[in-house]
Enzyme design. Structure first.
Site, PDB file in Angstrom:
ATOM      1  N   ASP A 239     -57.691 -25.693  -3.577  1.00 31.19           N
ATOM      2  CA  ASP A 239     -56.405 -26.326  -3.877  1.00 31.19           C
ATOM      3  C   ASP A 239     -55.917 -25.843  -5.245  1.00 31.19           C
ATOM      4  O   ASP A 239     -55.980 -26.559  -6.248  1.00 31.19           O
ATOM      5  CB  ASP A 239     -56.570 -27.853  -3.857  1.00 31.19           C
ATOM      6  N   GLY A 338     -48.428 -38.173  -7.465  1.00 35.87           N
ATOM      7  CA  GLY A 338     -47.493 -37.666  -8.453  1.00 35.87           C
ATOM      8  C   GLY A 338     -48.160 -36.968  -9.617  1.00 35.87           C
ATOM      9  O   GLY A 338     -47.513 -36.245 -10.366  1.00 35.87           O
ATOM     10  N   SER A 340     -50.709 -34.950  -9.062  1.00 33.73           N
ATOM     11  CA  SER A 340     -51.279 -33.730  -8.481  1.00 33.73           C
ATOM     12  C   SER A 340     -50.848 -32.480  -9.243  1.00 33.73           C
ATOM     13  O   SER A 340     -49.698 -32.361  -9.676  1.00 33.73           O
ATOM     14  CB  SER A 340     -50.837 -33.591  -7.024  1.00 33.73           C
TER      15      SER A 340
END
Length: 402
Positions: A239, A338, A340
């Site tokens: 990610d 939010g 992230s």
């Protein structure tokens, strides 16, 4: 007979053309001196003001006042077609008609007739962070990320706010003047992402306020999402994503008190279990609400052993070697929706290193459910490959063992 007649006609046409060109040339010369006011192209006597009107390809220059377009509107008083150099190109030029459109061409002028262009003094170089100045800050906390402290951007000067249109979507971390590191899941359409809709703001204290003194705004010129990130599953392996940024002048971030780069640790560098690091973001600040924080907030989280995280809190399918886990003191502080893409930075010898990217978690600030972060030090080579900046990924500021 046909050949003789054809040759006669061609000779007549050429003679007529030369006569017309000569007549037009005389008209340009006389018109250029008869109008009120001097042609703007002829005012600067430090540049070429001769009467050559032929390009290096042998084409005849067009009269300056005949060229259409706003960029040439200042030449409306210039009736001649002599070569000039209004914008300090390498040598004088003019515009010629080529394939039904006007193009620039250099003129056929002897080098000794060209006056040297007076260049403005070289401006001072733009102040940018290098791999030798990253990770420095002025600590200035004022008083959430859930349960955390309101922070000023001077405490987290590498913090990036990523917007899609006018809407805030994710955080990020400035790792070099031109590159922001963030989470791949912030871009759910993957390679189909329309980067022209995205922007990045550095030095931002509050999402719904703008401070032109502290902030620097950029467009996204390139998006690199890790090729092995899988959007079709709930697995957040790899990610990680990179954003290349530039402002309206094509420049990258300028080093200020509110805009700095975070250092990258060396490849596969780990910190001991129990080490406290910082996270920051503009995300949800209260349980049971979908409101994002208005202000930048930060908190401390404690690193958890990967084995303990897998066995006690999650499992091996959820947490793997490319992730790290951390929880707040007494499980009361945490990242949330939010946040992230934002930073998990750890202080080593007074220098801040980016060890994690806020990635995922099952709940926010719930006991026995730590936050999970992309382990940045596993991706040094990937970052270097896509940025072309191996010195930034070498972790040269990290203290070396004797």
């Amino acid at each position: 007979m046909k050949c003789i007649l054809g040759g006669f006609l061609l000779t007549c046409v050429l003679c007529w053309t030369e006569a017309i060109i000569g007549e037009m040339d005389e008209r340009w010369k006389s018109s250029s001196t008869s109008v009120n006011g001097k042609c703007i192209l002829d005012r600067d006597e430090s540049k070429y003001t001769g009467k050559v009107s032929v390009t290096v390809s042998g084409r005849i220059c067009a009269p300056w006042n005949s060229i259409q377009g706003s960029r040439y509107s200042a030449f409306k008083n210039c009736y001649h077609n002599y070569c000039r150099n209004p914008d300090d190109w390498t040598q004088p030029w003019c515009v010629v008609k080529k394939r039904n459109r006007y193009v620039r061409e250099y003129c056929n002028i002897p080098q000794e007739a060209i006056k040297p262009v007076k260049r403005p003094p070289t401006p001072e170089p733009i102040k940018q962070d290098t791999e030798l100045t990253c990770g420095e800050r002025r600590l200035d906390r004022q008083t959430k990320i859930i349960g955390g402290l309101r922070s000023t951007v001077e405490s987290q000067p590498w913090m990036a706010a990523i917007f899609k249109g006018d809407g805030f979507i994710c955080g990020g971390t400035l790792i070099t003047p031109c590159w922001v590191l963030t989470a791949a899941h912030c871009f759910p359409t993957g390679k189909r992402t329309q980067i022209n809709r995205y922007s990045v703001v550095l030095g931002k204290n509050a999402i719904n306020e703008t401070d032109p003194v502290k902030e620097q705004k950029f467009t996204v010129s390139r998006l690199v999402i890790h090729e092995d990130f899988d959007y079709s599953t709930e697995n957040y392996t790899h990610d990680i994503a990179l954003l290349k940024i530039e402002d309206c002048n094509g420049q990258c971030a300028v080093k200020t008190k509110t805009v700095r780069t975070a250092c990258l640790p060396p490849f596969q560098q780990m910190l001991p279990v129990g080490f406290y690091c910082e996270i920051a973001g503009y995300g949800r600040y209260q349980k049971g609400t979908f409101k994002f924080s208005r202000y930048l907030k930060q908190t401390e989280v404690k690193l958890i052993s990967q084995k303990v995280c897998q066995r006690t809190y999650y499992n091996k399918d959820e947490v793997n070697e490319n992730m790290l886990c951390a929880n707040g003191r007494d499980w009361k502080t945490d990242a949330c929706q939010g946040d992230s893409g934002g930073p998990l930075v750890c202080e080593v010898n007074n220098i801040m290193f980016l060890f994690g990217i806020i990635s995922w978690g099952k709940e926010c600030a719930e006991k026995n459910q730590p936050g999970v972060y992309t382990q940045v030090s596993n991706y040094n080579q990937w970052i270097s490959q896509h940025t072309g900046l191996p010195r930034y990924t070498a972790g040269s500021r990290y203290p070396q063992k004797d």
